[in-house]
Design a protein around this motif. Structure first.
Motif, mmCIF file in Angstrom:
data_model
loop_
_atom_site.group_PDB
_atom_site.id
_atom_site.type_symbol
_atom_site.label_atom_id
_atom_site.label_comp_id
_atom_site.label_asym_id
_atom_site.label_seq_id
_atom_site.Cartn_x
_atom_site.Cartn_y
_atom_site.Cartn_z
ATOM 1 N N ALA A 39 42.595 -68.516 -16.521
ATOM 2 C CA ALA A 39 43.765 -68.148 -17.318
ATOM 3 C C ALA A 39 43.765 -68.874 -18.660
ATOM 4 C CB ALA A 39 45.041 -68.456 -16.547
ATOM 5 N N GLN A 40 43.310 -70.108 -18.682
ATOM 6 C CA GLN A 40 43.248 -70.857 -19.936
ATOM 7 C C GLN A 40 42.327 -70.170 -20.935
ATOM 8 O OE1 GLN A 40 42.108 -74.787 -18.681
ATOM 9 N NE2 GLN A 40 44.226 -75.451 -18.398
ATOM 10 N N VAL A 41 41.234 -69.617 -20.445
ATOM 11 C CA VAL A 41 40.316 -68.891 -21.336
ATOM 12 C C VAL A 41 41.048 -67.722 -21.988
ATOM 13 C CG1 VAL A 41 38.221 -67.482 -21.412
ATOM 14 C CG2 VAL A 41 38.247 -69.586 -20.068
ATOM 15 N N LEU A 42 41.797 -66.972 -21.182
ATOM 16 C CA LEU A 42 42.530 -65.820 -21.720
ATOM 17 C C LEU A 42 43.628 -66.256 -22.683
ATOM 18 C CD1 LEU A 42 42.816 -63.719 -18.451
ATOM 19 C CD2 LEU A 42 41.296 -63.289 -20.399
ATOM 20 N N GLN A 43 44.337 -67.317 -22.346
ATOM 21 C CA GLN A 43 45.416 -67.805 -23.201
ATOM 22 C C GLN A 43 44.901 -68.280 -24.553
ATOM 23 O OE1 GLN A 43 47.135 -70.767 -20.665
ATOM 24 N NE2 GLN A 43 48.165 -69.267 -19.375
ATOM 25 N N GLN A 44 43.640 -68.720 -24.597
ATOM 26 C CA GLN A 44 43.043 -69.191 -25.841
ATOM 27 C C GLN A 44 42.316 -68.079 -26.579
ATOM 28 O OE1 GLN A 44 40.640 -72.464 -24.467
ATOM 29 N NE2 GLN A 44 42.421 -73.708 -23.949
ATOM 30 N N GLY A 45 42.507 -66.830 -26.124
ATOM 31 C CA GLY A 45 41.930 -65.679 -26.808
ATOM 32 C C GLY A 45 40.534 -65.309 -26.364
ATOM 33 N N GLY A 46 40.048 -65.912 -25.281
ATOM 34 C CA GLY A 46 38.719 -65.592 -24.775
ATOM 35 C C GLY A 46 38.683 -64.220 -24.123
ATOM 36 N N SER A 47 37.496 -63.764 -23.866
ATOM 37 C CA SER A 47 37.328 -62.433 -23.269
ATOM 38 C C SER A 47 37.583 -62.480 -21.765
ATOM 39 C CB SER A 47 35.905 -61.916 -23.521
ATOM 40 O OG SER A 47 34.973 -62.647 -22.735
ATOM 41 N N SER A 48 37.828 -61.307 -21.210
ATOM 42 C CA SER A 48 38.035 -61.225 -19.766
ATOM 43 C C SER A 48 36.768 -61.641 -19.021
ATOM 44 C CB SER A 48 38.472 -59.820 -19.359
ATOM 45 O OG SER A 48 37.530 -58.860 -19.783
ATOM 46 N N LEU A 49 35.614 -61.297 -19.558
ATOM 47 C CA LEU A 49 34.359 -61.696 -18.925
ATOM 48 C C LEU A 49 34.219 -63.215 -18.903
ATOM 49 C CD1 LEU A 49 31.655 -60.974 -17.642
ATOM 50 C CD2 LEU A 49 30.697 -60.759 -19.941
ATOM 51 N N ASP A 50 34.552 -63.874 -19.998
ATOM 52 C CA ASP A 50 34.487 -65.337 -20.041
ATOM 53 C C ASP A 50 35.471 -65.970 -19.066
ATOM 54 O OD1 ASP A 50 32.488 -65.301 -21.966
ATOM 55 O OD2 ASP A 50 33.894 -65.522 -23.645
ATOM 56 N N ALA A 51 36.649 -65.364 -18.919
ATOM 57 C CA ALA A 51 37.654 -65.886 -17.993
ATOM 58 C C ALA A 51 37.167 -65.775 -16.548
ATOM 59 C CB ALA A 51 38.971 -65.137 -18.166
ATOM 60 N N VAL A 52 36.617 -64.632 -16.211
ATOM 61 C CA VAL A 52 36.095 -64.449 -14.849
ATOM 62 C C VAL A 52 34.938 -65.408 -14.601
ATOM 63 C CG1 VAL A 52 34.884 -62.829 -13.327
ATOM 64 C CG2 VAL A 52 36.868 -62.069 -14.639
ATOM 65 N N GLN A 53 34.067 -65.547 -15.575
ATOM 66 C CA GLN A 53 32.935 -66.462 -15.428
ATOM 67 C C GLN A 53 33.424 -67.887 -15.193
ATOM 68 O OE1 GLN A 53 29.987 -66.258 -18.517
ATOM 69 N NE2 GLN A 53 28.943 -68.097 -17.810
ATOM 70 N N ARG A 54 34.441 -68.311 -15.911
ATOM 71 C CA ARG A 54 34.953 -69.681 -15.750
ATOM 72 C C ARG A 54 35.559 -69.887 -14.363
ATOM 73 N NH1 ARG A 54 34.533 -73.866 -14.765
ATOM 74 N NH2 ARG A 54 35.739 -75.639 -15.478
ATOM 75 N N SER A 55 36.294 -68.896 -13.871
ATOM 76 C CA SER A 55 36.868 -68.999 -12.527
ATOM 77 C C SER A 55 35.779 -69.046 -11.458
ATOM 78 C CB SER A 55 37.815 -67.827 -12.250
ATOM 79 O OG SER A 55 38.988 -67.950 -13.019
ATOM 80 N N VAL A 56 34.772 -68.203 -11.610
ATOM 81 C CA VAL A 56 33.674 -68.183 -10.632
ATOM 82 C C VAL A 56 32.898 -69.498 -10.681
ATOM 83 C CG1 VAL A 56 31.481 -67.067 -10.011
ATOM 84 C CG2 VAL A 56 33.487 -65.681 -10.554
#
Length: 67
Positions: A39-56
């Motif tokens: 969620a932090q990735v998304l809140q900082q304007g990152g892509s959905s792919l980057d957010a999923v990658q960070r969670s995984v």
């Protein structure tokens, strides 16, 4: 303010009835952490792919999961 996205993860299947309360609490904390990092990735304007990658990655780094 509510986010305009939904991030969902799954910690795997298991025998929850075989786990004690403390282990379940640790698992839930680890899952919450993985979601928060994505969620932090998304809140900082990152892509959905980057957010999923960070969670995984958070799940992969946790000994509780075989991600």
């Amino acid at each position: 303010m509510t986010p305009d996205y939904t991030l969902v993860i799954h910690g795997g299947a298991g025998e929850e009835m075989m786990l004690n309360t403390k282990v379940v609490e640790v698992i839930e904390f680890a899952l919450h952490t993985a979601l928060t990092l994505g969620a932090q990735v998304l809140q900082q304007g990152g892509s959905s792919l980057d957010a999923v990658q960070r969670s995984v990655e958070a799940l992969e780094d946790c000994f509780l999961f075989n991600a």
